[in-house]
Enzyme design. Structure first.
Site, PDB file in Angstrom:
ATOM      1  N   ASP A 478       0.816  -1.211   0.000  1.00 25.90           N
ATOM      2  CA  ASP A 478       0.000   0.000   0.000  1.00 25.90           C
ATOM      3  C   ASP A 478       0.851   1.264   0.000  1.00 25.90           C
ATOM      4  O   ASP A 478       0.428   2.297  -0.534  1.00 25.90           O
ATOM      5  CB  ASP A 478      -0.999  -0.007   1.162  1.00 25.90           C
ATOM      6  CG  ASP A 478      -0.382  -0.293   2.510  1.00 25.90           C
ATOM      7  OD1 ASP A 478       0.831  -0.513   2.595  1.00 25.90           O
ATOM      8  OD2 ASP A 478      -1.136  -0.312   3.507  1.00 25.90           O
ATOM      9  N   CYS A 479       2.047   1.207   0.561  1.00 26.89           N
ATOM     10  CA  CYS A 479       2.935   2.380   0.521  1.00 26.89           C
ATOM     11  C   CYS A 479       3.383   2.654  -0.912  1.00 26.89           C
ATOM     12  O   CYS A 479       3.450   3.816  -1.349  1.00 26.89           O
ATOM     13  CB  CYS A 479       4.148   2.161   1.417  1.00 26.89           C
ATOM     14  SG  CYS A 479       3.736   1.928   3.153  1.00 26.89           S
TER      15      CYS A 479
END
Length: 749
Positions: A478-479
């Site tokens: 997700d980063c």
């Protein structure tokens, strides 16, 4: 222990015996100095930010203090007045969003990111302080004073103990480890606060009732005997990759903690007994040390700590290791081979993270391994000692240890996303701030793979963004997704921003994302799931749940969906079929993971409100909304059923522990913002519940444009909570701005 035995042990450990008085002289942190000073001068603290590597420094001289002025951000973190002009009170959502973003802009770091504490867990600082103590690494007076101040500030006001995290009830793990830390830092055992903590610990059964990690650290310190520690054999890392229980299949945090732990355990390394550790035996244990059968207490644990009880399979495995493997089957050559291989993996982790390491548990453990292997003058040990302060953070309560070496990339990406949804990216007031944020993300994208990537079992990372910074170097699904979305937002959707990140580098990020999908269609965090959920039967941590393998998460899956969705708008011809299939399978996972009551369970934020926000965004990417989707309507109804009287939402961390929504006694600004965003993504047609929620958020906005810190926001492994203090800016700004973009900027107050 006789003098001869103690000297022999000291020689074997590469240490020398030190008594309590010598400790005070060596560290300047004994009871005498503690009595003189209870806090430092906060006007002398500075946060240094070197390309996202953040360290706190205390300036001893007036000359240093004048040469390096405090920034507004420094003052904010320390609870000091910023002295900023206050904007006119907001009457509309967009005015409130702009006031919030204006306030938050003053906290931007020079490299372009936002910093904050990432605290909450109460078991991190003890591992660092014990490592410093047993390696005889000096602790600065300024650090010692503020660590004690923080630990006392976070002591349970009723019973004097400490929990697994700052909002949790007192446990043996939290109380044992933090009491020990205070004593190593020089706290007086006769301090009334220490007496109260001891009484609580004794009522809970003493240190022998602690979980595995507590027993390990106390054995390292020499307070307990290694016979009380359940085995962690390094031979596990010699298993062929095809074996179902091979460590490469474990969740990355689990395997990177048990890697150095196995090395220390195999060496049975402990610090020589001295006056202080001898005293700790009597303070932490409820019976004389000499009378304890430590082997019989390996599986003893307090009910308060036993969140995930050991399975019969794990107990049997421990019995076989202790009674058959170690005494009869384990050869000296196999032991050495295993230790050598584990040490090689530790060195690879150090090299691939430039000694930052994955997190604040394996960081101190790797430091200890370097000390055992090479001594205090070795390169590895010295590099670790220089790097460990990157985990430390100062706030108004004192010095704590962060859950990673920061949240730099994560919060910076989220802020860009929030500004975009609020329609503020083209505002001249915020363009310089956003340009700096873009520059930071450009600098922090990972540009090469790990050395020995396959042998280290590391996920592809070229093109990825990590959670904290490039130095730490771990891919996170997700980063990476939020990072590339932020780049696309500023470089492709708005004019006037510099084109810092090439199309090729954006495609590299997409290539990483496309490696992260599981057979279910969902996405995990650091890498795809590698092992069976049956491995949870081998969960030896006891205090955490769902820790042995990677799992699918609605949050991570949504980040990947939305990144690919946005990317396709600008690069429709790149890996078109791969992206199409990924998105379809991922959205189907979101549909399937909805609970019968309409909710989604959040694994990284508290809890159903957090996951609901992400799930609604995923379904929106799939063309579903309130008007055309029964599942969206059901999800909205679940959220609306929990709206509180003042218009807000609030759930406690008990939701994470139990899997059932637990209402907070007071609505929470951050969780309310999450629900507003969810309902807006769902295209919920009724404005009134949203207006009630936004009025609550606006009423709680402070005169400087910010919001006060409320309950803790984040979670990991179901049972441990963690702080995301920048969320109180990011998500209210996004929710307020989204409403104004959707429904118009009407007067609400």
């Amino acid at each position: 222990m006789s003098t001869t035995q103690s000297e022999t042990l000291a020689a074997a450990n590469g240490t020398r015996k030190r008594d309590a008085s010598e400790k005070s002289e060596a560290r300047g942190a004994g009871p005498t100095s503690a009595a003189k000073t209870t806090r430092t001068d906060y006007a002398r603290w500075r946060l240094k930010n070197d390309r996202g590597v953040q360290t706190w420094h205390y300036l001893e001289t007036d000359e240093e203090n004048e040469a390096w002025p405090q920034t507004p951000a420094d003052k904010w973190y320390l609870g000091m007045d910023l002295g900023l002009a206050h904007p006119p009170p907001a009457k509309t959502p967009l005015q409130a969003a702009m006031n919030g973003l204006s306030c938050f802009s003053h906290l931007q770091q020079e490299p372009g990111n936002w910093a904050c504490e990432y605290g909450g867990p109460m078991f991190l600082l003890p591992g660092l302080v014990i490592t410093w103590y047993v390696t005889e690494t000096p602790i600065l007076d300024s650090q010692s004073i503020e660590m004690k101040k923080y630990l006392f500030a976070r002591q349970n006001p009723v019973d004097g103990g400490w929990g697994l995290h700052i909002e949790g009830e007192s446990t043996v793990f939290g109380t044992t480890m933090n009491y020990t830390t205070l004593r190593l830092l020089g706290a007086d055992p006769e301090d009334p606060r220490m007496i109260k903590a001891r009484e609580t610990l004794w009522k809970l059964g003493g240190a022998l009732m602690g979980p595995h990690w507590a027993k390990f650290w106390l054995s390292v310190l020499g307070v307990l005997d290694y016979d009380v520690v359940n085995p962690v054999p390094p031979e596990l890392w010699l298993l062929p990759d095809w074996v179902p229980v091979a460590p490469w299949r474990w969740w990355i945090h689990m395997r990177m903690v048990f890697l150095p732990m196995s090395y220390v355990y195999s060496k049975r390394w402990s610090y020589p007994l001295n006056d202080l550790t001898r005293q700790l035996r009597s303070e932490l244990l409820v019976q004389p040390f000499e009378t304890i059968d430590f082997d019989s207490h390996r599986n003893t644990i307090s009910p308060r700590d036993n969140y995930h009880p050991k399975s019969w399979v794990l107990r049997l495995m421990f019995w076989v290791l202790i009674n058959i493997w170690f005494p009869f089957l384990r050869t000296a050559s196999l032991k050495k081979r295993a230790e050598d291989h584990v040490w090689w993996l530790i060195q690879a982790e150090d090299e691939n993270t430039d000694f930052a390491n994955l997190g604040p548990v394996n960081g101190p453990m790797n430091t200890l391994c370097a000390y055992i292997q090479g001594g205090p003058d070795s390169f590895s040990f010295r590099e670790h000692v220089k790097t460990l302060p990157e985990f430390l953070w100062m706030n108004a309560e004192g010095m704590l240890m962060n859950g990673t070496n920061g949240v730099q990339c994560w919060d910076t990406s989220f802020l860009i996303n929030a500004a975009s949804h609020a329609g503020l990216c083209d505002d001249p007031q915020f363009r310089p701030m956003l340009t700096k944020a873009l520059s930071f993300l450009e600098d922090q994208q990972i540009d090469k793979e790990c050395r020995d990537q396959k042998q280290c079992y590391r996920q592809q990372r070229k093109g990825a963004w990590g959670f904290s910074n490039k130095k730490q170097g771990y891919t996170v699904s997700d980063c990476t997704s939020e990072g590339v979305k932020s780049v696309l937002i500023l470089q492709k959707q708005h004019t006037g921003f510099p084109q810092l990140i090439s199309d090729r580098r954006c495609k590299d990020a997409i290539d990483v994302i496309l490696t992260m999908q599981n057979p279910s269609g969902g996405c995990a965090s650091y890498e795809p799931t590698r092992g069976s959920e049956l491995l949870e039967h081998l969960n030896a941590a006891e205090v955490f749940g769902r820790i042995m393998i990677e799992y699918d998460y609605p949050e991570c899956t949504t980040a990947c969906i939305t990144a690919l969705h946005l990317f396709q708008q600008h690069f429709p011809d790149y890996r078109t079929e791969d992206i199409k299939v990924f998105k379809e399978r991922a959205i189907e996972y979101i549909r399937n993971s909805q609970h019968p009551d309409g909710s989604w369970y959040g694994s990284w934020g508290i809890c159903f409100t957090y996951a609901g926000m992400f799930a609604m965004e995923s379904l929106s990417c799939g063309g579903e909304n309130y008007a055309n989707s029964a599942r969206v309507r059901k999800g909205c109804q679940f959220l609306l059923d929990h709206q509180m009287e003042d218009g807000g939402w609030g759930e406690t961390y008990r939701s994470c522990e139990t899997g059932v929504y637990h209402q907070h006694e007071r609505s929470q600004v951050v969780q309310t913002a999450w629900v507003v965003i969810a309902l807006l993504e769902a295209e919920f047609p009724d404005r009134e519940p949203l207006k009630r929620a936004l009025r609550m958020i606006m009423r709680r906005q402070q005169t400087d444009g910010g919001w006060a810190q409320e309950a803790i926001e984040g979670v990991f492994n179901k049972s441990c909570m963690i702080s995301y203090p920048n969320y109180k800016f990011i998500f209210p700004i996004k929710a307020l701005g989204m409403f104004a973009q959707k429904w118009g900027d009407e007067i609400l107050l």
